[in-house]
Write a protein that holds these residues in place. Sequence first.
Motif, PDB file in Angstrom:
ATOM      1  N   THR A   3       0.852  -1.193   0.000  1.00  0.00           N
ATOM      2  CA  THR A   3       0.000   0.000   0.000  1.00  0.00           C
ATOM      3  C   THR A   3       0.880   1.233   0.000  1.00  0.00           C
ATOM      4  N   ASN A   4       0.590   2.144  -0.894  1.00  0.00           N
ATOM      5  CA  ASN A   4       1.401   3.341  -1.020  1.00  0.00           C
ATOM      6  C   ASN A   4       1.450   4.116   0.299  1.00  0.00           C
ATOM      7  N   GLY A   5       2.646   4.559   0.657  1.00  0.00           N
ATOM      8  CA  GLY A   5       2.831   5.355   1.857  1.00  0.00           C
ATOM      9  C   GLY A   5       3.030   4.554   3.129  1.00  0.00           C
TER      10      GLY A   5
ATOM     11  N   MET B 298      15.494  -5.452   5.356  1.00  0.00           N
ATOM     12  CA  MET B 298      15.433  -4.127   4.726  1.00  0.00           C
ATOM     13  C   MET B 298      14.087  -3.506   5.046  1.00  0.00           C
ATOM     14  N   THR B 299      14.109  -2.350   5.701  1.00  0.00           N
ATOM     15  CA  THR B 299      12.889  -1.607   5.990  1.00  0.00           C
ATOM     16  C   THR B 299      12.804  -0.409   5.048  1.00  0.00           C
ATOM     17  N   PHE B 300      11.625  -0.200   4.478  1.00  0.00           N
ATOM     18  CA  PHE B 300      11.467   0.874   3.489  1.00  0.00           C
ATOM     19  C   PHE B 300      10.018   1.348   3.478  1.00  0.00           C
ATOM     20  N   GLU B 301       9.794   2.532   2.977  1.00  0.00           N
ATOM     21  CA  GLU B 301       8.443   3.017   2.718  1.00  0.00           C
ATOM     22  C   GLU B 301       8.107   2.767   1.256  1.00  0.00           C
ATOM     23  N   TYR B 302       6.939   2.161   1.024  1.00  0.00           N
ATOM     24  CA  TYR B 302       6.518   1.908  -0.350  1.00  0.00           C
ATOM     25  C   TYR B 302       6.000   3.209  -0.950  1.00  0.00           C
TER      26      TYR B 302
END
Length: 405
Positions: free
Chosen positions: A136-138, A199-203
């Motif tokens: 999901t975006n964000g 790896m942690t990231f914001e989509y």
Amino acid sequence: MSNLLEKASILTTPTAYNDGKLLSVKPNTSVGDFDFTRNSSATRVASNGLIEDVASGLSRIDYTDGVGHILLEPQSTNAAIYSGNASQWVFGGSGNTNNTTRVDNQSSPDGETNASLFSRNTGTSGWFGTGNLSSTNGQTYTHSLFVKKGTSSTVIIKNVSNSPQSSVTYNIDTDTFTVENNATGNSLNYGNGWYRVEMTFEYTNATGSSSQIRHILEDGKSMYVFGAQLEQLPYATSYIPTSGSTFTRLGETLNNAGSSDLINSTEGVLYAEIAALTDDGSTRVIQLSDGTNSNRIFIGYWTSSNEIRALVKAGNVTQVFQGSTSYDILGFNKIAFKYKENDFALWINGVEVFTDTSGVTFPIGTLSQLDFDSNGSAYLHGKTKCVAVFKEALTDEELTCLTTI
């Protein structure tokens, strides 16, 4: 230390689980039973160092760092639908359809032969991944993968759906990371050469609804791989196996231990040796109370980074509410809070953090239960080696001994 713990009226150590009850035994006297809830299966690292399944309703004594501790985690879903079956993963690379080779039936961290040895063919741009994963975006996600060195010293984990692409390059020889485009990396040593890389990231792909995460080895070299996982959390939780569909491990609660006979409401010490799963600014506590928010004592994590706090509220009036941000909450800390009328003190890792000489406690028989939450909120999801409730206010010498690392 052992003499001090014999003074505790309620003592929980990682000993056993049975029929949804976590058993905590004070030697030769009483048993303090917590009600444990998790309505799904889960996994833990057993004392032999291998990942194993734990049935629904049974608590987990986890040995990830070699020492047993109670593990409590929030609900989480693994979006990678074939976590341990690499034959269902995807492979690619420009100009060549045979850029990566795979040998299955390799020994894995769960003691089975369900890991795979991946090799990147020389002179190719080969990669492998688990396919498109619903995102999901964000939102913030964490991808994790178990790796063991073959001949490749590094693996690149890259979310190619993000723009720009988030990536983590992990060096297994040095256990270090290089990160790009708002990614963060983490690793954990599982023994026998296996590391879990995160790896942690914001989509951030506003036009799509899935992440494609690729793994890239050194040219012409190989690495053992197992256990792909993608969670909508800012950290990785325990391994969630999947086989053809997503799987959700439900959240865990631990509460309703003790009684007014075991807890002295007028004075005592609440003690815990705990470590947080993440430093995210959420409130997570261990609490003595009468079942309401009006009469309670808690210790735990608060809203600032690395913050540990203690609270006393009597008759719905706050008597003490103080803490410190001087500690790494991701590591184990020994915390003791002494409560007595006009005599309060918080001790962490052998040091008295604060004192307060003004305030009341509770009438006899007020406090009746010990919970790993605050009346249905602020759940202490984390790692716990020991929790004890003392029926008397300990001396400074005793508190130093109790909390010294």
